[in-house]
Design a protein around this motif. Structure first.
Motif, short mmCIF file in Angstrom:
data_model
loop_
_atom_site.label_atom_id
_atom_site.label_comp_id
_atom_site.label_asym_id
_atom_site.label_seq_id
_atom_site.Cartn_x
_atom_site.Cartn_y
_atom_site.Cartn_z
N LEU A 77 -5.33 -2.14 1.46
CA LEU A 77 -4.69 -2.22 0.31
C LEU A 77 -5.82 -1.48 -1.78
O LEU A 77 -5.45 -0.30 -1.56
N LEU A 78 -7.13 -2.66 -1.00
CA LEU A 78 -8.13 -1.69 -2.43
C LEU A 78 -7.90 -0.11 -1.68
O LEU A 78 -8.72 0.42 -2.33
N PHE A 79 -8.63 0.18 -0.53
CA PHE A 79 -8.74 1.15 -0.08
C PHE A 79 -7.73 2.78 -0.46
O PHE A 79 -8.56 3.35 -1.28
N THR A 80 -6.61 2.13 -0.60
CA THR A 80 -5.60 2.86 -0.30
C THR A 80 -5.97 2.93 -2.45
O THR A 80 -5.62 4.33 -3.10
N ALA A 81 -5.66 2.09 -3.05
CA ALA A 81 -6.16 1.78 -4.80
C ALA A 81 -7.42 2.97 -5.08
O ALA A 81 -7.34 3.65 -5.66
N ALA A 82 -7.92 2.63 -4.35
CA ALA A 82 -9.41 3.88 -4.02
C ALA A 82 -9.14 5.35 -4.14
O ALA A 82 -9.17 6.27 -5.46
N LEU A 83 -8.34 5.39 -3.02
CA LEU A 83 -8.22 6.95 -2.81
C LEU A 83 -6.82 7.25 -3.92
O LEU A 83 -6.83 8.83 -3.93
N LYS A 84 -5.76 6.56 -4.23
CA LYS A 84 -5.09 7.27 -4.99
C LYS A 84 -5.67 7.60 -6.10
O LYS A 84 -5.39 8.73 -7.20
N LEU A 85 -6.97 6.71 -6.54
CA LEU A 85 -7.69 7.02 -8.44
C LEU A 85 -8.53 8.40 -7.60
O LEU A 85 -8.36 9.06 -8.98
N ALA A 86 -9.23 8.47 -6.57
CA ALA A 86 -10.38 9.60 -6.11
C ALA A 86 -9.33 10.94 -6.29
O ALA A 86 -9.49 12.39 -6.28
N PHE A 87 -8.23 10.67 -5.21
CA PHE A 87 -7.48 11.87 -4.96
C PHE A 87 -5.79 12.00 -5.11
O PHE A 87 -5.10 11.83 -4.18
N ALA A 98 1.34 -1.01 0.03
CA ALA A 98 0.36 -0.33 -0.43
C ALA A 98 1.27 1.39 0.38
O ALA A 98 0.63 1.75 -0.57
N VAL A 99 2.10 1.19 0.71
CA VAL A 99 2.86 1.99 0.81
C VAL A 99 3.94 2.03 -0.71
O VAL A 99 3.72 3.71 -1.08
N VAL A 100 4.10 1.16 -1.72
CA VAL A 100 4.58 1.20 -2.23
C VAL A 100 3.92 2.05 -3.16
O VAL A 100 4.12 2.85 -4.26
N MET A 101 2.50 2.05 -3.81
CA MET A 101 1.53 2.15 -4.29
C MET A 101 1.46 3.44 -4.47
O MET A 101 1.12 4.38 -5.45
N MET A 102 1.74 4.73 -3.42
CA MET A 102 1.23 5.47 -2.95
C MET A 102 2.22 6.08 -3.55
O MET A 102 3.15 7.63 -4.04
N SER A 103 3.72 5.80 -3.47
CA SER A 103 4.98 6.49 -3.56
C SER A 103 5.64 5.94 -5.27
O SER A 103 6.44 6.47 -5.73
#
Lengths: 385, 200
Positions: free
Chosen positions: A369-379, A195-200
């Protein structure tokens, strides 16, 4: 010479900052050596420094453990060896060094010796990716944090090996428990890291820290990944076999688990391995969630307010020192937390441990992880689009 | 020859010999525990070969999957059924060994012939190094999506199969033959080994 800004080498996205390697290489070339020889002379230096840092970190942690456990139990703890007993861990280490090296008669000598080594080596190798500053790490490998996850999966083999080779039922059970535990907790751990890697957008530890240091304290990952932080911390404690998850060496049930038959330096290797692993886990928590070497207020702003250029040599040295101090400070705060947890929580049962890992942490980390992906797409602005 | 090139050559020779002798040991050693540990060593050496080929992501994945998961599970299985009993000697073991040895030698000869006769394109494609992670991700989500998903379905099936085999009490009758399931197995699965009885 000490503060030459890095030459804009191809891999360096951030040309500013102290680059000791190129300074050292330049100095060596000034003495008339070829670049290749200078590079070979450079290679062992950071490794040796990190090895020493890891061992010193262990000594400090052992002392802290003794002192804090004493305070938790209203004792004084080590007192006579040096001021405040600060030399006690040295005395411990020295004692283990000169103790007789016993190999049980019915044990498998080769595997018995190889086991502790296999436990210790991956842990030390993982220090390869721990950054103390922009250029202050052994190697900024692209797969960074993934390398740590892969290396930490070798450890259970060493534990199984020593458990089997001891030819003792408690050792074997301890080894099996250790392997089961570290396999179960590796999965939620890896998902939390993902999840962290997805954000960075990068596996490299340097990039992960850089992405957190835009606005100081407020941009640290802990605010964006509170659930991930908790999952990671729980799993890290379980991987280090710390209480409340120290089932592999549960004294009341298994004598000392896979360490039962070990003495002298081989036991010391296990001991060293578990404490280096604890410090390493704390370092990685601070890298992944607490902004690594970042100061709560970005140093760039501070330098700006004081009217200094961030690239000035003196400012560079101060920045690097602040970075190292911040990394160590955050790490030891987490180590302190781990020690407090150890002396205040009861041990879980093996079924509770596996239930927690598979039925609670794994689903939660998947949802995270799913939530992070959704937030990454939304914001995309706040979650690293 | 530069220092880097000679280091690479030495590493290759070392890793290659570890792979060859390690795998021979896996096959030939009579102690199954040694074989399993050697298998781990062979997997590590293969990961090292990937590193030499500049494929660091594949190397790390090799360590994580093969050493960390597959080999640990093999060791786990061996140690959980660690029975100290002598195997019953099989009739004509010598002839069997010779036969299988001959077949393996034939296969090796075939492979060597293929290796020699194939025109390899040297040097191969340029390694992309650190970008490999991104490239693998792109492939997995575009043209390799179907194989990827099929592989995961296969794993899911294997997992469900393992659960069904291990917990036959859920079914009551054998799926294949329809006979009532062996009661001994059911009792074993129902006996709580670690959980206290009041909670179940």
């Amino acid at each position: 010479m000490f503060t030459t800004p890095a030459k804009a080498s191809l891999a360096m996205i951030h040309p500013a900052g102290i680059d000791l390697e190129s300074s050292f290489t330049n100095a060596m070339q000034g003495l008339g050596l070829s670049p290749q020889v200078a590079h070979i002379l450079w290679l062992p230096l950071p490794m040796a420094i990190v090895l020493v840092a890891a061992v010193v970190g262990v000594l400090v942690t052992v002392w802290l453990e003794r002192k804090i456990s004493a305070a938790a139990q209203q004792r004084i703890g080590p007192e006579y060896a040096g001021a405040l007993g600060i030399l006690q861990p040295m005395a411990d280490g020295l004692k283990l060094l000169v103790k007789e090296d016993v190999i049980p008669a019915r044990a498998d000598g080769l595997l018995f010796t190889l086991g502790p080594v296999l436990v210790l080596v991956p842990v030390i190798l993982s220090w390869l990716i721990v950054p103390f500053g922009q250029n202050l790490l052994i190697s900024n490998v692209g797969i960074g944090i993934f390398l740590w996850i892969a290396l930490s999966s070798i450890q259970p083999i060493g534990l199984l090996m020593s458990g089997y080779a001891s030819n003792n039922k408690y050792s074997l059970l301890g080894g099996l428990r250790a392997a089961a535990q570290s396999i179960s907790y590796e999965i939620p751990l890896a998902l939390a890291v993902l999840a962290v890697v997805m954000m960075s957008n990068s596996l490299s530890t340097v990039d992960i820290v850089d992405q957190q240091n835009g606005a100081g304290l407020l941009s640290w990952n802990i605010w964006r990944q509170p659930v991930g932080f908790l999952i990671f911390w729980i799993c890290a404690l379980a991987e280090c076999e710390r209480l409340p998850f120290d089932l592999p060496e549960a004294e009341e049930e298994l004598v000392a688990g896979y360490q039962t038959e070990y003495a002298g330096m081989k036991f010391a290797l296990f001991y060293l391995g578990s404490y280096i692993n604890l410090v390493l886990s704390a370092l990685l928590v601070s890298v992944l969630y607490l902004g690594g070497w970042g100061f709560p207020i970005p140093v760039e702003w501070l330098a700006g307010w004081m009217g200094q250029s961030i690239d000035a040599p003196l400012v560079q040295v101060i920045t690097a020192s602040i970075g190292i101090v911040m990394t160590i400070l955050k790490t030891y705060l987490l180590v302190f937390l781990a020690i407090l947890l150890r002396w205040t929580t009861p041990r879980v049962r093996i079924d509770q441990l596996l239930d927690l890992g598979w039925k609670f942490l794994l689903p939660i980390s998947l949802v995270n992880l799913l939530f992070t992906a959704a937030l990454k797409l939304a914001f995309p602005i706040a979650f690293g689009g | 020859m530069t220092i880097a090139a000679s280091t690479e050559l030495i590493c290759f020779a070392l890793l290659g010999s570890v792979v060859i002798f390690g795998s021979l040991g896996v096959v030939l050693l009579s102690n199954i525990v040694y074989s399993a540990f050697l298998l781990g060593g062979v997997f590590m050496a293969v990961a090292g070969l990937y590193l030499l080929l500049n494929a660091s992501f594949v190397a790390a994945a090799q360590v994580l999957v093969y050493v960390g998961a597959v080999n640990v599970l093999i060791l786990f299985a061996i140690m959980l059924v660690n029975k100290k009993e002598d195997l019953i000697p099989i009739k004509g073991l010598r002839i069997r060994k010779l036969l299988s040895g001959g077949i393996c030698a034939g296969l090796l000869a075939l492979l060597i012939r293929v290796d020699i006769t194939t025109p390899w394109s040297l040097p191969g494609p340029v390694p992309i190094g650190e970008e490999a992670t991104v490239r693998i991700g792109e492939h997995l989500f575009t043209d390799y999506l179907l194989p990827f998903e099929l592989a995961s379905i296969l794993l899911l099936m294997a997992m469900i199969g393992a659960i069904v085999l291990a917990r036959r009490d859920v079914l009551g009758a054998d799926i294949g033959t329809g006979d009532p399931v062996d009661q001994g197995l059911i009792e074993k699965t129902n006996t709580p080994l670690l959980i206290d009885k009041s909670s179940t």
